[in-house]
Design a protein around this motif. Structure first.
Motif, short mmCIF file in Angstrom:
data_model
loop_
_atom_site.label_atom_id
_atom_site.label_comp_id
_atom_site.label_asym_id
_atom_site.label_seq_id
_atom_site.Cartn_x
_atom_site.Cartn_y
_atom_site.Cartn_z
N ARG A 39 0.66 -1.04 0.13
CA ARG A 39 0.04 0.08 0.23
C ARG A 39 0.86 1.18 0.12
O ARG A 39 2.02 1.12 0.45
N ASP A 40 0.35 2.37 -0.55
CA ASP A 40 0.96 3.73 -0.53
C ASP A 40 0.94 4.31 0.79
O ASP A 40 0.11 4.16 1.34
N ASN A 42 2.64 7.19 1.82
CA ASN A 42 3.15 8.37 1.78
C ASN A 42 2.41 9.38 2.82
O ASN A 42 3.14 10.33 3.35
N LYS A 67 9.40 12.07 -8.01
CA LYS A 67 8.63 11.58 -7.18
C LYS A 67 9.21 11.37 -5.69
O LYS A 67 8.63 11.69 -4.69
#
Length: 111
Positions: A39-40, A42, A67
């Motif tokens: 999963r992301d 960030n 990025k």
């Protein structure tokens, strides 16, 4: 790796290929599956309460500098460096510069 590394230091690619080939196909498959399904995370970066140094190779095609810069900007106490003539393996492609960044960071963050 950067085109420069592939051209100027081909033994790095050979060493990396040998390291990869030492692994069982099943292990590589599981690792790639885990990477693809993660999963992301960030959204957690802004919660970091410790110094962080973010390094990226200018020719990194896996985690490109734009990025990575966005990720570094989300971390309150981060420093960001782009390593020239390096791709995703900047520690192997430009070890002197990579180590200088690490040493400087560790000196600055010593408590």
């Amino acid at each position: 790796m950067s085109e420069n590394t592939l051209k100027e230091i081909p033994e790095i690619q050979n060493k990396l290929a040998a390291m990869i080939n030492e692994n069982a196909v099943e292990d590589i498959t599981r690792t790639l599956g885990a990477l693809a399904s993660r999963r992301d995370s960030n959204s957690y970066l802004s919660a970091f309460a410790f110094p962080v140094m973010v390094l990226v190779g200018v020719d990194d095609k896996i985690t490109n500098p734009a990025k990575v810069q966005i990720m570094a900007d989300k971390i309150k106490n981060s420093t960001f460096h782009i390593i020239e003539e390096a791709g995703h393996l900047s520690n192997l492609e430009q070890p002197i510069i990579f180590n200088q960044y690490i040493e400087t960071f560790l000196e600055k963050t010593k408590t």
